[in-house]
Design a protein around this motif. Structure first.
Motif, PDB file in Angstrom:
ATOM      1  N   TYR A  77       0.844  -1.202   0.000  1.00 21.29           N
ATOM      2  CA  TYR A  77       0.000   0.000   0.000  1.00 21.29           C
ATOM      3  C   TYR A  77       0.882   1.255   0.000  1.00 21.29           C
ATOM      4  O   TYR A  77       0.572   2.245  -0.681  1.00 21.29           O
ATOM      5  N   ALA A  78       1.981   1.215   0.750  1.00 24.53           N
ATOM      6  CA  ALA A  78       2.917   2.343   0.732  1.00 24.53           C
ATOM      7  C   ALA A  78       3.494   2.541  -0.665  1.00 24.53           C
ATOM      8  O   ALA A  78       3.669   3.681  -1.118  1.00 24.53           O
ATOM      9  N   VAL A  79       3.791   1.430  -1.360  1.00 20.07           N
ATOM     10  CA  VAL A  79       4.289   1.520  -2.743  1.00 20.07           C
ATOM     11  C   VAL A  79       3.259   2.214  -3.623  1.00 20.07           C
ATOM     12  O   VAL A  79       3.599   3.083  -4.440  1.00 20.07           O
ATOM     13  N   GLN A  80       1.989   1.849  -3.472  1.00 17.85           N
ATOM     14  CA  GLN A  80       0.934   2.496  -4.261  1.00 17.85           C
ATOM     15  C   GLN A  80       0.877   3.998  -3.968  1.00 17.85           C
ATOM     16  O   GLN A  80       0.664   4.809  -4.874  1.00 17.85           O
ATOM     17  N   CYS A  81       1.063   4.365  -2.710  1.00 21.09           N
ATOM     18  CA  CYS A  81       1.072   5.791  -2.359  1.00 21.09           C
ATOM     19  C   CYS A  81       2.247   6.505  -3.011  1.00 21.09           C
ATOM     20  O   CYS A  81       2.108   7.629  -3.517  1.00 21.09           O
ATOM     21  N   LEU A  82       3.424   5.862  -3.013  1.00 19.62           N
ATOM     22  CA  LEU A  82       4.595   6.476  -3.648  1.00 19.62           C
ATOM     23  C   LEU A  82       4.372   6.663  -5.144  1.00 19.62           C
ATOM     24  O   LEU A  82       4.697   7.723  -5.704  1.00 19.62           O
ATOM     25  N   LEU A  83       3.819   5.632  -5.792  1.00 20.72           N
ATOM     26  CA  LEU A  83       3.594   5.703  -7.232  1.00 20.72           C
ATOM     27  C   LEU A  83       2.490   6.697  -7.587  1.00 20.72           C
ATOM     28  O   LEU A  83       2.434   7.181  -8.721  1.00 20.72           O
ATOM     29  N   GLN A 121       3.417  16.138  -0.488  1.00 19.93           N
ATOM     30  CA  GLN A 121       4.694  16.785  -0.215  1.00 19.93           C
ATOM     31  C   GLN A 121       5.706  15.793   0.349  1.00 19.93           C
ATOM     32  O   GLN A 121       6.907  15.925   0.151  1.00 19.93           O
ATOM     33  N   ALA A 122       5.196  14.798   1.083  1.00 16.10           N
ATOM     34  CA  ALA A 122       6.053  13.759   1.648  1.00 16.10           C
ATOM     35  C   ALA A 122       5.184  12.574   2.049  1.00 16.10           C
ATOM     36  O   ALA A 122       3.993  12.728   2.326  1.00 16.10           O
ATOM     37  N   ILE A 123       5.811  11.402   2.052  1.00 11.14           N
ATOM     38  CA  ILE A 123       5.132  10.187   2.499  1.00 11.14           C
ATOM     39  C   ILE A 123       6.056   9.496   3.490  1.00 11.14           C
ATOM     40  O   ILE A 123       7.230   9.240   3.182  1.00 11.14           O
ATOM     41  N   ALA A 124       5.538   9.208   4.679  1.00 11.07           N
ATOM     42  CA  ALA A 124       6.322   8.550   5.720  1.00 11.07           C
ATOM     43  C   ALA A 124       5.776   7.148   5.971  1.00 11.07           C
ATOM     44  O   ALA A 124       4.572   6.913   5.829  1.00 11.07           O
ATOM     45  N   VAL A 125       6.667   6.236   6.318  1.00  9.84           N
ATOM     46  CA  VAL A 125       6.257   4.866   6.627  1.00  9.84           C
ATOM     47  C   VAL A 125       6.718   4.506   8.032  1.00  9.84           C
ATOM     48  O   VAL A 125       7.801   4.889   8.465  1.00  9.84           O
ATOM     49  N   GLU A 126       5.865   3.786   8.753  1.00 12.49           N
ATOM     50  CA  GLU A 126       6.185   3.305  10.104  1.00 12.49           C
ATOM     51  C   GLU A 126       6.631   4.428  11.029  1.00 12.49           C
ATOM     52  O   GLU A 126       7.655   4.348  11.694  1.00 12.49           O
ATOM     53  N   GLY A 186     -14.876  11.930  -2.171  1.00 14.00           N
ATOM     54  CA  GLY A 186     -13.616  12.655  -2.077  1.00 14.00           C
ATOM     55  C   GLY A 186     -12.433  11.788  -1.709  1.00 14.00           C
ATOM     56  O   GLY A 186     -11.530  12.255  -1.017  1.00 14.00           O
ATOM     57  N   ARG A 187     -12.410  10.539  -2.142  1.00 12.90           N
ATOM     58  CA  ARG A 187     -11.260   9.680  -1.849  1.00 12.90           C
ATOM     59  C   ARG A 187     -10.004  10.293  -2.470  1.00 12.90           C
ATOM     60  O   ARG A 187      -9.968  10.606  -3.663  1.00 12.90           O
ATOM     61  N   ILE A 188      -8.980  10.447  -1.671  1.00 15.50           N
ATOM     62  CA  ILE A 188      -7.732  11.060  -2.127  1.00 15.50           C
ATOM     63  C   ILE A 188      -6.660  10.005  -2.368  1.00 15.50           C
ATOM     64  O   ILE A 188      -6.020   9.983  -3.423  1.00 15.50           O
ATOM     65  N   ILE A 189      -6.463   9.146  -1.402  1.00 15.08           N
ATOM     66  CA  ILE A 189      -5.376   8.165  -1.464  1.00 15.08           C
ATOM     67  C   ILE A 189      -5.851   6.910  -2.186  1.00 15.08           C
ATOM     68  O   ILE A 189      -7.048   6.731  -2.426  1.00 15.08           O
ATOM     69  N   PRO A 190      -4.928   6.000  -2.560  1.00  6.90           N
ATOM     70  CA  PRO A 190      -5.318   4.815  -3.329  1.00  6.90           C
ATOM     71  C   PRO A 190      -6.360   3.959  -2.610  1.00  6.90           C
ATOM     72  O   PRO A 190      -6.365   3.840  -1.382  1.00  6.90           O
ATOM     73  N   ALA A 191      -7.250   3.358  -3.401  1.00  5.87           N
ATOM     74  CA  ALA A 191      -8.247   2.437  -2.851  1.00  5.87           C
ATOM     75  C   ALA A 191      -7.558   1.143  -2.433  1.00  5.87           C
ATOM     76  O   ALA A 191      -6.621   0.685  -3.096  1.00  5.87           O
ATOM     77  N   PRO A 192      -7.985   0.536  -1.346  1.00  8.58           N
ATOM     78  CA  PRO A 192      -7.365  -0.724  -0.915  1.00  8.58           C
ATOM     79  C   PRO A 192      -7.749  -1.879  -1.830  1.00  8.58           C
ATOM     80  O   PRO A 192      -8.815  -1.876  -2.451  1.00  8.58           O
ATOM     81  N   ALA A 193      -6.860  -2.854  -1.914  1.00  7.81           N
ATOM     82  CA  ALA A 193      -7.125  -4.067  -2.689  1.00  7.81           C
ATOM     83  C   ALA A 193      -7.790  -5.104  -1.795  1.00  7.81           C
ATOM     84  O   ALA A 193      -7.699  -5.046  -0.566  1.00  7.81           O
ATOM     85  N   VAL A 227      -0.627  -6.528  -5.320  1.00  5.02           N
ATOM     86  CA  VAL A 227       0.496  -6.581  -6.259  1.00  5.02           C
ATOM     87  C   VAL A 227       0.056  -6.093  -7.629  1.00  5.02           C
ATOM     88  O   VAL A 227       0.726  -5.271  -8.280  1.00  5.02           O
ATOM     89  N   GLN A 228      -1.092  -6.575  -8.099  1.00  3.87           N
ATOM     90  CA  GLN A 228      -1.597  -6.186  -9.419  1.00  3.87           C
ATOM     91  C   GLN A 228      -1.901  -4.695  -9.483  1.00  3.87           C
ATOM     92  O   GLN A 228      -1.599  -4.027 -10.481  1.00  3.87           O
ATOM     93  N   ALA A 229      -2.506  -4.156  -8.413  1.00  4.63           N
ATOM     94  CA  ALA A 229      -2.807  -2.723  -8.386  1.00  4.63           C
ATOM     95  C   ALA A 229      -1.520  -1.900  -8.438  1.00  4.63           C
ATOM     96  O   ALA A 229      -1.448  -0.878  -9.131  1.00  4.63           O
ATOM     97  N   SER A 230      -0.494  -2.347  -7.728  1.00  5.95           N
ATOM     98  CA  SER A 230       0.794  -1.650  -7.752  1.00  5.95           C
ATOM     99  C   SER A 230       1.411  -1.711  -9.141  1.00  5.95           C
ATOM    100  O   SER A 230       1.979  -0.721  -9.628  1.00  5.95           O
ATOM    101  N   CYS A 231       1.298  -2.866  -9.794  1.00  6.05           N
ATOM    102  CA  CYS A 231       1.862  -3.018 -11.143  1.00  6.05           C
ATOM    103  C   CYS A 231       1.171  -2.102 -12.137  1.00  6.05           C
ATOM    104  O   CYS A 231       1.820  -1.542 -13.029  1.00  6.05           O
ATOM    105  N   ARG A 232      -0.135  -1.936 -11.995  1.00  2.56           N
ATOM    106  CA  ARG A 232      -0.847  -1.040 -12.912  1.00  2.56           C
ATOM    107  C   ARG A 232      -0.347   0.397 -12.768  1.00  2.56           C
ATOM    108  O   ARG A 232      -0.239   1.131 -13.762  1.00  2.56           O
ATOM    109  N   LEU A 233      -0.044   0.788 -11.546  1.00  4.34           N
ATOM    110  CA  LEU A 233       0.508   2.135 -11.343  1.00  4.34           C
ATOM    111  C   LEU A 233       1.926   2.234 -11.890  1.00  4.34           C
ATOM    112  O   LEU A 233       2.306   3.269 -12.454  1.00  4.34           O
TER     113      LEU A 233
END
Length: 401
Positions: free
Chosen positions: A30-36, A44-49, A140-147, A154-160
């Motif tokens: 999910y973090a990968v999807q946010c980065l992509l 402006q920035a994305i933080a993990v953990e 008003g969904r802003i961030i990626p939808a969950p799989a 994995v497939q959603a990340s690959c599409r991005l």
């Protein structure tokens, strides 16, 4: 023996371990999807953990995301501690200890169960807390939808990943590379990647992962010349070197590279789709020229095709008077028309084409207008000398076979 096929003493323990790894991997993907997707929602920035699994800093707004992967429907027990932590984070923003407003989202692959749905619909629920799942349709969904599952993530990340310009890696390869970078960032072990991905750092990061420079192996020592071996260096801009598998094409090229007048770019195109060849060659050439004052930022224009990039690179090479050689291995697997397009686009680049005497090689000869040069392997006396040096014994018929 468990359903997974591995034999363990405690199957229940294995199930717990698998669940932990599924949860973390789902979170990393999910973090990968946010980065992509960062550019699409102007992050402006994305933080993990940090305080939460994923934190997304927007202009005047910070979104805290708790990521959940469950086999069963999501329940209040699954998110109660997260909601309590949300309250603490909210107070931190209210005390102006953190900039901007705060919003809290629980992202889950599983839909909420009945009691949790009732809590969500209650009029007294916090307005800044929401739950998102695959079938939900939040306004008003802003961030990626969950799989809905790990593999769908994995497939959603690959599409991005597919939409990144000039990507020469398979999308799945890029996704796993990014997932590894996210895991490293979460550890805090790398000072330059301490939990936070700044928006300005994302393009160079993607560039670094996409740039897959292929290096030639070191030529064998001693290098043994083949029968009627082609000259290592000629004045021809395009050459076609043909030999059967094991004939020594790569060794011959590695030896030639030691005497090349300028940069030599090596690319094995065996698994490269012909339609992606121009992008792949442009990426590899640019990578070799990086740091040589070519102004690559001016060359990689948004929306430019691989052939257009090659044309610009070729002009810059000609203007500087440099000699750049591109060696393409396994060209017999490429469509001749696509190969010709690349050679024409890079009209100031030298090309060494290596392949087996099969597939598209006759078409390449005819369309490109180049005569094949054959690699015939070692002569019998060379085989005998190599065998002697290796401590082997044999007779003349064996050496000639």
């Amino acid at each position: 023996m468990t359903q997974s096929g591995i034999s363990v003493l405690d199957p229940a323990q294995l199930l717990r371990i698998e669940a932990v790894h599924r949860g973390y991997l789902f979170q990393h993907l999910y973090a990968v999807q946010c980065l992509l997707s960062a550019a699409t929602f102007s992050a402006q920035a994305i933080a993990v953990e940090g305080d939460e699994d994923v934190e997304i800093q927007l202009d005047g707004l910070r979104i805290y995301v708790q990521v959940k992967h469950r086999k069963d429907p999501l329940s209040w027990d699954d998110i109660e501690s997260a909601v309590s932590r949300f309250a603490e984070l909210r107070r931190s923003h209210e005390r102006l200890e953190r900039e901007g407003a705060a919003r809290f989202i629980v992202v889950s692959n599983a839909a909420p169960n009945g009691p949790l749905l009732e809590r969500i619909a209650a009029p007294d629920r916090p307005a800044d807390v929401s739950i998102d799942w695959p079938a939900a349709e939040p306004s008003g969904r802003i961030i990626p939808a969950p799989a809905a599952s790990l593999m769908e993530a994995v497939q959603a990340s690959c599409r991005l990943a597919e939409v990144l310009l000039f990507a020469t890696l398979a999308p799945e390869t890029l996704v796993w590379k990014l997932a590894g970078v996210v895991m490293l960032a979460a550890t805090g072990e790398k000072a330059s990647l301490d939990h936070v991905f700044a928006a300005n750092d994302l393009p160079p990061l993607f560039e670094q992962l996409l740039l897959q420079l292929q290096d030639l192996p070191v030529p064998p020592v001693p290098y043994r010349i083949q029968q009627e071996e082609p000259d290592l260096l000629t004045a021809d801009r395009v050459r076609l070197i043909v030999g059967y598998s094991g004939a020594g094409k790569t060794s011959w090229l590695a030896q030639a590279a030691q005497h090349a007048a300028g940069p030599l770019v090596y690319l094995d195109v065996a698994d490269t789709p012909s339609a992606a060849l121009a992008n792949a060659v442009a990426r590899e050439v640019a990578g070799r020229l990086q740091g040589r004052g070519y102004g690559l930022g001016e060359i990689f224009l948004p929306g430019a095709s691989g052939r257009e990039i090659l044309q610009l690179l070729s002009r810059r090479i000609a203007d500087r008077g440099d000699a750049v050689t591109v060696a393409l291995d396994n060209v017999h697997k490429l469509a001749a028309d696509d190969l010709v397009g690349v050679i024409q686009a890079g009209k100031d680049i030298n090309f060494l084409l290596l392949g087996r005497p099969e597939g598209e090689v006759p078409a390449i000869e005819a369309i490109v207008g180049v005569r094949r040069e054959n690699l015939r392997g070692w002569a019998a006396d060379t085989v005998a000398a190599a065998a002697r040096d290796a401590g082997c014994k044999g007779d003349a018929p064996i050496a000639s076979a």
